[in-house]
Motif scaffolding. Sequence first.
Motif, PDB file in Angstrom:
ATOM      1  N   SER A  27     -54.200 -10.151   7.671  1.00 21.88           N
ATOM      2  CA  SER A  27     -52.719 -10.922   7.887  1.00 21.88           C
ATOM      3  C   SER A  27     -52.545 -11.866   6.593  1.00 21.88           C
ATOM      4  CB  SER A  27     -52.940 -12.000   9.068  1.00 21.88           C
ATOM      5  OG  SER A  27     -53.960 -12.989   8.910  1.00 21.88           O
ATOM      6  N   ALA A  28     -53.647 -12.268   6.000  1.00 15.83           N
ATOM      7  CA  ALA A  28     -53.324 -12.845   4.723  1.00 15.83           C
ATOM      8  C   ALA A  28     -52.612 -11.969   3.587  1.00 15.83           C
ATOM      9  CB  ALA A  28     -54.530 -13.494   4.278  1.00 15.83           C
ATOM     10  N   VAL A  38     -51.217  -9.297   4.417  1.00 11.33           N
ATOM     11  CA  VAL A  38     -49.773  -8.691   4.656  1.00 11.33           C
ATOM     12  C   VAL A  38     -48.798  -9.763   4.657  1.00 11.33           C
ATOM     13  CG1 VAL A  38     -48.409  -8.093   6.752  1.00 11.33           C
ATOM     14  CG2 VAL A  38     -50.719  -7.064   6.595  1.00 11.33           C
ATOM     15  N   ALA A  39     -49.266 -10.985   4.827  1.00 11.78           N
ATOM     16  CA  ALA A  39     -48.228 -12.120   4.404  1.00 11.78           C
ATOM     17  C   ALA A  39     -47.920 -12.084   2.811  1.00 11.78           C
ATOM     18  CB  ALA A  39     -48.932 -13.447   4.860  1.00 11.78           C
ATOM     19  N   ALA A  40     -49.107 -12.016   2.153  1.00 14.38           N
ATOM     20  CA  ALA A  40     -48.611 -12.088   0.605  1.00 14.38           C
ATOM     21  C   ALA A  40     -47.742 -10.979   0.349  1.00 14.38           C
ATOM     22  CB  ALA A  40     -50.138 -11.730  -0.025  1.00 14.38           C
ATOM     23  N   VAL A  42     -45.464  -9.381   2.233  1.00 15.99           N
ATOM     24  CA  VAL A  42     -44.097  -9.575   2.690  1.00 15.99           C
ATOM     25  C   VAL A  42     -43.348 -10.642   2.077  1.00 15.99           C
ATOM     26  CG1 VAL A  42     -43.227 -10.668   4.842  1.00 15.99           C
ATOM     27  CG2 VAL A  42     -44.799  -8.833   5.148  1.00 15.99           C
ATOM     28  N   SER A  43     -44.238 -11.727   1.722  1.00 11.23           N
ATOM     29  CA  SER A  43     -43.842 -12.870   0.900  1.00 11.23           C
ATOM     30  C   SER A  43     -43.130 -12.384  -0.622  1.00 11.23           C
ATOM     31  CB  SER A  43     -44.617 -13.759   0.797  1.00 11.23           C
ATOM     32  OG  SER A  43     -44.361 -14.952  -0.142  1.00 11.23           O
ATOM     33  N   HIS A  47     -40.115 -10.252  -0.060  1.00  9.87           N
ATOM     34  CA  HIS A  47     -38.959 -10.930   0.355  1.00  9.87           C
ATOM     35  C   HIS A  47     -38.248 -11.910  -1.056  1.00  9.87           C
ATOM     36  CE1 HIS A  47     -39.235 -11.210   5.001  1.00  9.87           C
ATOM     37  NE2 HIS A  47     -38.256 -10.550   4.458  1.00  9.87           N
ATOM     38  N   GLN A  71     -48.229 -17.484  -5.386  1.00 11.21           N
ATOM     39  CA  GLN A  71     -48.669 -16.415  -4.585  1.00 11.21           C
ATOM     40  C   GLN A  71     -50.244 -16.256  -4.720  1.00 11.21           C
ATOM     41  OE1 GLN A  71     -46.682 -14.774  -2.427  1.00 11.21           O
ATOM     42  NE2 GLN A  71     -44.801 -15.783  -3.217  1.00 11.21           N
ATOM     43  N   LEU A  81     -52.371 -16.808  -1.240  1.00  3.65           N
ATOM     44  CA  LEU A  81     -53.422 -15.851  -0.813  1.00  3.65           C
ATOM     45  C   LEU A  81     -54.787 -16.146  -0.719  1.00  3.65           C
ATOM     46  CD1 LEU A  81     -53.751 -12.960   0.066  1.00  3.65           C
ATOM     47  CD2 LEU A  81     -53.724 -12.244  -2.190  1.00  3.65           C
ATOM     48  N   SER A  86     -55.415 -18.996   2.016  1.00  3.61           N
ATOM     49  CA  SER A  86     -55.377 -18.436   3.499  1.00  3.61           C
ATOM     50  C   SER A  86     -56.605 -17.336   3.548  1.00  3.61           C
ATOM     51  CB  SER A  86     -54.246 -17.540   3.741  1.00  3.61           C
ATOM     52  OG  SER A  86     -53.651 -16.493   2.628  1.00  3.61           O
TER      53      SER A  86
END
Length: 66
Positions: free
Chosen positions: A3-4, A6-8, A10-11, A14, A32, A36, A39
């Motif tokens: 998830s860390a 994936v969040a990176a 997506v961030s 975006h 960033q 990462l 997290s």
Amino acid sequence: MISAGVAAVVSIWHGLFFIAAEHAGTLSWSVQAAALTGSAAIALLIGVAGGISAARQAGRWRPGAD
């Protein structure tokens, strides 16, 4: 950890999308990378803590109300 990552992704997606849409601004790669790293470290610590807790409880666990 997944998830860390994936969040990176997506961030970053975006951020780059809105920078391209507005034609202004920059993406801070150091921020960033720090997010990462932080997290991922927290995910690792939580995983280790959960593993230690599970290992401690495994020796004392007995099924109940079966």
